[in-house]
Design a protein around this motif. Structure first.
Motif, PDB file in Angstrom:
ATOM      1  N   VAL A  86      53.664  -1.541  30.190  1.00  0.00           N
ATOM      2  CA  VAL A  86      52.770  -2.159  29.205  1.00  0.00           C
ATOM      3  C   VAL A  86      51.358  -2.274  29.773  1.00  0.00           C
ATOM      4  CG1 VAL A  86      52.329  -4.294  27.906  1.00  0.00           C
ATOM      5  CG2 VAL A  86      54.646  -3.359  28.050  1.00  0.00           C
ATOM      6  N   ASN A  87      51.233  -2.449  31.083  1.00  0.00           N
ATOM      7  CA  ASN A  87      49.919  -2.606  31.707  1.00  0.00           C
ATOM      8  C   ASN A  87      49.105  -1.321  31.770  1.00  0.00           C
ATOM      9  OD1 ASN A  87      50.291  -5.353  32.129  1.00  0.00           O
ATOM     10  ND2 ASN A  87      51.385  -4.994  34.048  1.00  0.00           N
ATOM     11  N   LEU A  88      49.702  -0.206  31.444  1.00  0.00           N
ATOM     12  CA  LEU A  88      48.992   1.078  31.470  1.00  0.00           C
ATOM     13  C   LEU A  88      47.765   1.053  30.558  1.00  0.00           C
ATOM     14  CD1 LEU A  88      48.993   3.908  32.656  1.00  0.00           C
ATOM     15  CD2 LEU A  88      50.564   4.594  30.848  1.00  0.00           C
ATOM     16  N   SER A  89      47.882   0.427  29.409  1.00  0.00           N
ATOM     17  CA  SER A  89      46.751   0.342  28.473  1.00  0.00           C
ATOM     18  C   SER A  89      45.551  -0.351  29.094  1.00  0.00           C
ATOM     19  CB  SER A  89      47.156  -0.425  27.211  1.00  0.00           C
ATOM     20  OG  SER A  89      48.156   0.260  26.523  1.00  0.00           O
ATOM     21  N   THR A 119      55.712   7.428  25.469  1.00  0.00           N
ATOM     22  CA  THR A 119      54.896   8.291  24.608  1.00  0.00           C
ATOM     23  C   THR A 119      53.607   7.555  24.250  1.00  0.00           C
ATOM     24  OG1 THR A 119      55.911   7.517  22.543  1.00  0.00           O
ATOM     25  CG2 THR A 119      56.952   9.398  23.631  1.00  0.00           C
ATOM     26  N   TYR A 120      52.539   8.321  24.219  1.00  0.00           N
ATOM     27  CA  TYR A 120      51.261   7.750  23.852  1.00  0.00           C
ATOM     28  C   TYR A 120      50.374   8.839  23.267  1.00  0.00           C
ATOM     29  CZ  TYR A 120      50.972   8.825  28.875  1.00  0.00           C
ATOM     30  OH  TYR A 120      51.104   9.401  30.112  1.00  0.00           O
ATOM     31  N   LEU A 165      45.819  13.848  20.961  1.00  0.00           N
ATOM     32  CA  LEU A 165      46.856  14.579  21.682  1.00  0.00           C
ATOM     33  C   LEU A 165      48.013  13.638  21.972  1.00  0.00           C
ATOM     34  CD1 LEU A 165      44.682  16.404  24.373  1.00  0.00           C
ATOM     35  CD2 LEU A 165      45.681  17.437  22.333  1.00  0.00           C
ATOM     36  N   THR A 166      49.221  14.098  21.755  1.00  0.00           N
ATOM     37  CA  THR A 166      50.398  13.324  22.110  1.00  0.00           C
ATOM     38  C   THR A 166      50.782  13.670  23.540  1.00  0.00           C
ATOM     39  OG1 THR A 166      51.188  13.235  19.836  1.00  0.00           O
ATOM     40  CG2 THR A 166      52.828  12.909  21.566  1.00  0.00           C
ATOM     41  N   ARG A 181      46.643   4.995  23.211  1.00  0.00           N
ATOM     42  CA  ARG A 181      47.487   4.158  22.357  1.00  0.00           C
ATOM     43  C   ARG A 181      48.947   4.465  22.662  1.00  0.00           C
ATOM     44  NH1 ARG A 181      49.814   4.781  17.302  1.00  0.00           N
ATOM     45  NH2 ARG A 181      48.853   6.818  17.035  1.00  0.00           N
ATOM     46  N   LEU A 182      49.683   3.449  23.104  1.00  0.00           N
ATOM     47  CA  LEU A 182      51.123   3.619  23.313  1.00  0.00           C
ATOM     48  C   LEU A 182      51.798   3.819  21.971  1.00  0.00           C
ATOM     49  CD1 LEU A 182      51.703   0.808  25.947  1.00  0.00           C
ATOM     50  CD2 LEU A 182      52.197   3.225  26.284  1.00  0.00           C
TER      51      LEU A 182
END
Length: 156
Positions: free
Chosen positions: A27-30, A56-57, A67-68, A40-41
């Motif tokens: 969750v902290n990746l954002s 996935t984001y 881009l996915t 955006r996750l």
């Protein structure tokens, strides 16, 4: 296929337990991603990584073209390292190692990324012109952001 390598090391004045708790929570990746990527996750996430976790984001790295990106956590050794690998996304190959090492009074965190670009010679042409700097900018942003997140109380 040309494989590129980038390595960044940062020292954090926190405990290994604190570092691991923060960085192993996807969750902290954002919070650690520059806003210009429009990150955006798009998947629901566990609070802790584990081998086989799919994340996935969506990103918009160039000209707001979405881009996915799908990554898988492939390896985890508690409080030592974890590895994420791209399954689908903008790179032909992406392998990202996150290493943590307790030093006397700090934690050394090292990111090692191996990546390759799609489109063969065209991708190699764009690497020095665009991609290398963008990847480096992401890690420089992350370094500054992490320093702010873990800044000791009373420091500016």
């Amino acid at each position: 296929m040309k494989i590129y390598r980038m390595e960044h090391t940062q020292h954090l004045n926190i405990s290994l337990d604190e570092a691991w708790a923060y960085f192993s929570n996807p969750v902290n990746l954002s919070e650690m991603t520059p806003s210009w990527l429009k990150f955006r996750l798009t998947s629901s996430l566990a609070e802790k990584i584990y081998p086989g976790l799919i994340i996935t984001y969506q990103i918009k790295p160039i000209a707001r073209i979405p881009l996915t990106w799908v990554t898988e956590i492939t390896q985890v050794k508690d409080k030592e390292y974890f590895v994420d690998e791209q399954r689908f996304g903008p790179y032909a190959f992406w392998h990202h190692q996150h290493h943590f090492r307790q030093l006397h009074s700090s934690v050394e965190m090292t990111d090692i990324v191996h990546y390759a670009l799609p489109l063969g010679p065209i991708g190699r042409l764009f690497h020095p012109l665009l991609v290398k700097n963008k990847v480096n900018d992401i890690f420089q942003y992350r370094k500054k952001k992490i320093k702010k997140i873990f800044l000791p109380i009373g420091e500016n």
